[in-house]
Design an enzyme around this catalytic site. Structure first.
Site, PDB file in Angstrom:
ATOM      1  N   CYS A  67       0.810  -1.230   0.000  1.00  0.00           N
ATOM      2  CA  CYS A  67       0.000   0.000   0.000  1.00  0.00           C
ATOM      3  C   CYS A  67       0.842   1.279   0.000  1.00  0.00           C
ATOM      4  CB  CYS A  67      -0.974  -0.014   1.176  1.00  0.00           C
ATOM      5  SG  CYS A  67      -0.189   0.006   2.802  1.00  0.00           S
ATOM      6  N   HIS A 109      -2.618   1.016   6.783  1.00  0.00           N
ATOM      7  CA  HIS A 109      -2.983   0.968   5.368  1.00  0.00           C
ATOM      8  C   HIS A 109      -3.223   2.373   4.840  1.00  0.00           C
ATOM      9  CE1 HIS A 109      -4.161  -1.216   1.785  1.00  0.00           C
ATOM     10  NE2 HIS A 109      -5.203  -0.420   1.655  1.00  0.00           N
ATOM     11  N   HIS A 153      -5.827   1.655  -4.423  1.00  0.00           N
ATOM     12  CA  HIS A 153      -4.902   1.164  -3.399  1.00  0.00           C
ATOM     13  C   HIS A 153      -4.467  -0.257  -3.711  1.00  0.00           C
ATOM     14  CE1 HIS A 153      -7.901  -1.214  -0.699  1.00  0.00           C
ATOM     15  NE2 HIS A 153      -8.425  -1.077  -1.895  1.00  0.00           N
TER      16      HIS A 153
END
Length: 388
Positions: free
Chosen positions: A303, A351, A363
């Site tokens: 990420c 994240h 993402h």
């Protein structure tokens, strides 16, 4: 003869009774063993429900995300330490070379004194434990030339500097070793979390996997609904902005917006918009590439590796981990998000995604998934930042 016959008869009776005793003992042992096994097997744990498995797997993936950030942090520290150690070793080599040059000059003085038959204070210095101790001998100083004093002072300076450089290199090497150990530990932790998640999923039956997929679809639908609501809010806000802009122009007699007025759009906002456009173009080009923990492109990403690479194309250098990226730029509320902003998730900030508008982001989700568009409401939002 009768005695012998009697003896044989007795042995015959003993042999016939032995198997019965052995069989009875074995049977009792078997019963005992089976009873023990049954008692041990009785308190077996109930099989978890599909909902419990789904919650556990999600939690494991989130933990793996956290461990991935630790891995990225340790990897970054390891690279920095490796470069630092390399630099220190190069500097130490240069110091050693200068020290050897000074030592050679002192050796030449000692040799000259030996040939002339004079007392060799320079040679004595080479074998002294400390040059400072030698300098304290006033008688020797009186017998030295200015050139000799300069050479000895230079030797002392070079030796002290070399010792300091060696100590710094040693400390950096130890720090590098610690960073490498932390890197290995983080890697093992990530692999353990992912292995546990795979094991849980592998135990599900086909029917249970179908139910799990249904749960995931329901969750995604709820996130999509929230994204649509945000998109409507953004559309209303934009319409209101345009209405006010048009009203302002009308009040000014149709001459256009005066310099410095309006909604703040100008060269600064124009630059930010251009950068965000580059970020989004790059992010969209990565859609479909696999998530790989610890990766930062170009063929795969985690990420924070994706967000770092995307903003790099806009000339903005972001740190490697989510924990550092969240500290970069200006904090933004969810209702004020603009394309290009970074949205962070979970309380441990494990994240991050790139906002693209309409309540959606691009993402790198998790192991086994590819870079994709998804609602920002698919996970609990921690906060958002605008890097530039």
């Amino acid at each position: 003869m009768s005695a012998l016959a009697s003896h044989r008869k007795t042995r015959s009776r003993t042999v016939k009774t032995s198997p019965a005793v052995g069989f009875t003992t074995a049977a009792l042992a078997s019963v005992t063993l089976l009873s023990t096994q049954s008692a041990n097997a009785a308190p077996s744990d109930p099989k978890p429900s599909v909902e419990e498995v789904q919650k556990k797997v999600d939690d494991l993936y989130r933990q793996a995300g956290t461990e991935t950030q630790k891995y990225n942090q340790a990897k970054e520290a390891t690279e920095e330490k490796r470069q630092q150690v390399g630099k220190l070793l190069d500097e130490n080599a240069q110091r050693t070379e200068k020290l050897n040059e000074s030592r050679q000059v002192l050796g030449n003085y000692a040799a000259a004194q030996y040939r002339s038959g004079a007392v060799a204070p320079t040679a004595a210095l080479l074998f002294a434990d400390s040059p400072q101790q030698y300098f304290d001998q006033t008688q020797l100083m009186d017998r030295m030339t200015d050139r000799q004093r300069d050479v000895i002072a230079d030797y002392e300076t070079q030796r002290a500097a070399a010792a300091k450089q060696r100590a710094a290199a040693t400390e950096s090497l130890e720090s590098l070793t610690r960073s490498q150990r932390a890197l290995r530990t983080s890697k093992q932790d990530v692999q353990a979390k992912l292995a546990e998640a795979r094991d849980l999923l592998s135990r599900l039956t086909a029917e249970e996997k179908a139910r799990l997929a249904a749960i995931e679809r329901k969750k995604a639908e709820e996130a999509r609904r929230k994204a649509e609501q945000k998109a409507e809010q953004e559309a209303k806000a934009e319409a209101e902005r345009q209405r006010r802009e048009k009203e302002r122009e009308q009040n000014q007699g149709g001459t256009g917006t005066a310099p410095g007025t309006g909604t703040g759009s100008g060269s600064s906002d124009g630059t930010s918009t251009a950068k965000a456009a580059k970020v989004l173009d790059f992010a969209r080009a990565q859609i479909g590439k696999p998530y790989v923990w610890g990766a930062a492109g170009p063929s795969s990403y985690d990420c924070s590796g994706l967000t770092q690479a995307a903003w790099k194309t806009a000339g903005v250098s972001l740190p490697r981990t989510t924990w550092d990226q969240v500290k970069t730029g200006k904090q933004i509320g969810t209702k004020d998000l603009l394309p290009g902003d970074l949205v962070f998730f979970y309380d441990d900030i494990s994240h991050v995604g790139i906002y693209i508008g309409d309540g959606k982001m691009i993402h790198a989700p998790k192991p086994g998934a590819n870079v994709r568009e998804e609602s920002i409401f698919s996970m609990p939002i921690y906060g958002s930042v605008r890097p530039a």
